[in-house]
Scaffold this motif. Structure first.
Motif: not given
Lengths: 319, 334
Positions: B176-202
């Motif tokens: 289990i990986l718990i991600a607490d607001e993992p994208t809140t502190a980031l730029d919108v474009t970087v947010q999308a990249q991090i979400l994509e990364l999490l989706r791929d890793l999942n």
């Protein structure tokens, strides 16, 4: 290791320290020459011809400007001249020996200050609001509200007087020591008196800084990784908590250097501090200037060392 | 369906402050299945982060778990000895946090902080740990990982720091990986990249992800299922698409209405939720959302609703539900 830029910075700082030492000694040089009288006036039996010869020997018959030129050229060669009272004794080797004595006591005081201060601070922070915390805090308050000459006098009373009487003279602290190197017993008690007020300050600061660090997000991250409490505290918290402690290390070292003047006189330690007072009292102005020069160098180098300690402890700081 | 990897049952976490007991989490229950992506959404202070911290028993004083069970593969984390919880942290359940700058230790190298996560649970040589750290950094798409592993956090950009945090979280291949607001502190474009990364890793690692956020859009981008929290409770849960298209709790509906949309009519004003989140020391009577609810009825003032099925796999804690509220609205207009 040190980068090229850091080495250049180090070089610049060393030049600055040397310049400061020359500047300080120049101010003292000019200052003492404005004082009325000289070291020879107490020698009542001196006859005018002999006085003239002595004045000539020390170049005191030259104009102030010529004397200053001689002084600066001497200091640049590391020659601080001759003692006015003990004629023929060169000052530089004498002060170097005395500086070694002071360094023994000062270094011991510094190690004691940092060691005790940090241990007390960390324990107080981890056991926040427990009796250990209260005890450490109370000790600290006593420590930094008591000037070190008071602590020194009380320690002399206990170890040199009461202990002597109580043990029938078998064990006691002997005031005054000869030679360059003191025994552990001779060094530790003055070092305690010298360092205790500062240890209290370090303890307070470490406690506050540790409490602050323990609230940081990265401490939670470290715990979330499954690290043990001991590793979290030593590896993650302590190093960050030390950054503000290193900041006061500069003023603290200066405090220990200046504090040693009093402590060395109370305990009769043949160091720079004792020489400092004696030379002023006997109007041995050449030695006064020399001691000031040594102190300026010591303080400059201590600050330099602290600044480089920063880079060792905090990677965000680079010169 | 496989057995859930994590079961939270009637979890209550409370903070014992001088002003009173803050009921931050007040009876939350949910299941997480292996490989699942679950979103927990809600406003600041709704208890979503505290729920996450409770799972790893990282809630700080004066907070305490006062009730409930957190079953990880059948064993209860709440009653476990400290050493056993430490074994689970970072190894079976990893957690990454909101601000990647403050969550990484500034005085330790990034690589070292990743290696440390492995060394806490397995005996491995420094060399193996280093090469594994480099491999992890590559897995989270950090370029020049071989040299970057020697860098300090301040030498990384915001997005790279969060990638490094994720690498740290994945170090022990947790279930289990718990991600607490993992994208809140980031730029919108970087947010999308991090979400994509999490989706791929999942998909690559089959690690289940619990994503905690206040942003409905982020949930839509990553999660299959979502829990909506309000005032320490779950008010609605269900598959993401269903919740987005057919929210039944007025709170969920309001949250969705308050997302700015490019295709919306200019004249439509963005809907905000009136009032402030409730005081969790003295929560409102009845339904906790009733003081801010546009659709409340008499019953909402004194009767506290619990989760009721409102559709396939979808449940909401509401006496009214949007289906009825909107139908009445239609009738009133007609």
């Amino acid at each position: 290791m040190l980068s090229r830029r850091a080495l250049i910075y180090l070089g610049e700082r060393l030049v600055l320290v040397a310049f400061t030492a020359v500047a300080v000694s120049s101010i003292v040089f000019l200052g003492v020459h404005q004082l009325p009288g000289n070291a020879f006036l107490s020698d009542r039996r001196i006859d005018p011809v002999a006085l003239q010869a002595i004045m000539h020997h020390y170049h005191l018959d030259l104009s102030l400007f010529d004397q200053y030129k001689l002084f600066v050229s001497g200091i640049l060669r590391g020659d601080l001249g001759e003692s006015l009272v003990n004629r023929g004794i060169p000052i530089t080797p004498l002060l170097l020996r005395e500086a070694t004595v002071s360094l023994e006591v000062g270094a011991a005081a510094l190690i004691f200050t940092i060691g005790l201060g940090m241990v007390l601070g960390v324990i107080a922070a981890i056991k926040q609001n427990s009796w250990i915390d209260y005890l450490a805090t109370a000790t600290s308050v006593v420590g930094y509200s008591m000037p070190n000459f008071v602590i020194a006098t009380v320690l002399v009373l206990i170890f040199a007087v009461y202990l002597y009487n109580w043990s029938g003279g078998a064990i006691y602290y002997e005031i005054g020591w000869n030679g360059t190197y003191g025994t552990l017993g001779q060094i530790s008690i003055p070092a305690f008196a010298l360092g205790f007020p500062y240890a209290s300050i370090v303890a307070r600061l470490t406690r506050a800084s540790m409490l602050e660090v323990l609230r940081q997000d990265y401490i939670r991250t470290a715990k979330a990784k499954g690290l043990s409490d001991r590793i979290v505290i030593i590896r993650h918290a302590l190093r960050n908590a030390l950054i503000p402690v290193v900041t006061i290390l500069g003023p603290l070292t200066i405090g220990i250097i200046t504090g040693s003047v009093v402590i060395e006189n109370v305990f009769g330690i043949p160091g720079l501090g004792k020489e400092f007072v004696q030379s002023i009292l006997s109007r041995d102005y050449n030695i006064v200037i020399g001691v000031f020069t040594f102190y300026a160098l010591a303080i400059g180098l201590a600050n330099l060392l602290v600044d480089f300690l920063y880079t060792a402890i905090d990677p965000r700081i680079r010169y | 369906m496989t057995a859930p990897v994590l079961q939270v049952k009637d979890l209550k976490t409370q903070f014992f402050t001088d002003d009173g007991v803050v009921k931050a989490v007040d009876g939350v229950s949910f299941d997480l299945h292996p490989g699942e992506t679950l979103g927990i959404v809600g406003e600041s202070g709704c208890g979503k982060s505290v729920t996450a911290l409770s799972i790893l028993r990282l809630v700080q004083e004066p907070g305490r778990i006062t009730n409930g069970q957190i079953l990880f593969k059948g064993t209860d984390i709440v009653t476990m000895p400290d050493d056993d919880v430490r074994d689970i942290r970072g190894k079976d359940i990893a957690m990454i946090f909101q601000d990647p700058l403050s969550s990484l230790n500034p005085v330790l190298k990034v690589g070292y902080q990743i290696e440390e996560a492995m060394e806490a649970h397995t005996r491995i040589s420094g060399k193996v740990a280093l090469s594994r750290a480099i491999q992890l950094l590559k897995q989270v798409r950090i370029p020049a990982a071989e040299s970057r592993v020697e860098d300090y956090p301040h030498q990384f950009s915001g997005g790279m720091r969060q990638r490094a945090m994720i690498a740290m979280g994945l170090a022990n291949k947790p279930s289990i990986l718990i991600a607490d607001e993992p994208t809140t502190a980031l730029d919108v474009t970087v947010q999308a990249q991090i979400l994509e990364l999490l989706r791929d890793l999942n998909q690559e690692t089959k690690t289940a992800i619990i994503l905690i956020t206040h942003n409905m859009g982020v949930v839509a981008g990553l999660c299959k299922r979502v829990l909506v929290m309000y005032a320490g409770r779950i008010v609605e849960q269900g598959p993401v698409e269903q919740i987005f298209h057919d929210p039944q709790h007025p709170y969920t509906w309001s949250l969705l209405q308050s997302i700015p949309r490019l295709d919306a009519d200019r004249k439509d004003r963005l809907l905000s939720i009136e009032g402030l989140p409730p005081d969790l020391i003295k929560p409102p009577s009845g339904c906790r959302f009733h003081p801010r609810c546009r659709f409340r009825i008499e019953r909402c003032f004194h009767d506290d609703p619990s989760l009721m099925d409102v559709g396939p796999d979808q449940a909401a804690a509401c006496w009214v539900t949007m289906r009825r509220a909107l139908a009445q609205d239609g009738q009133a207009r007609a």
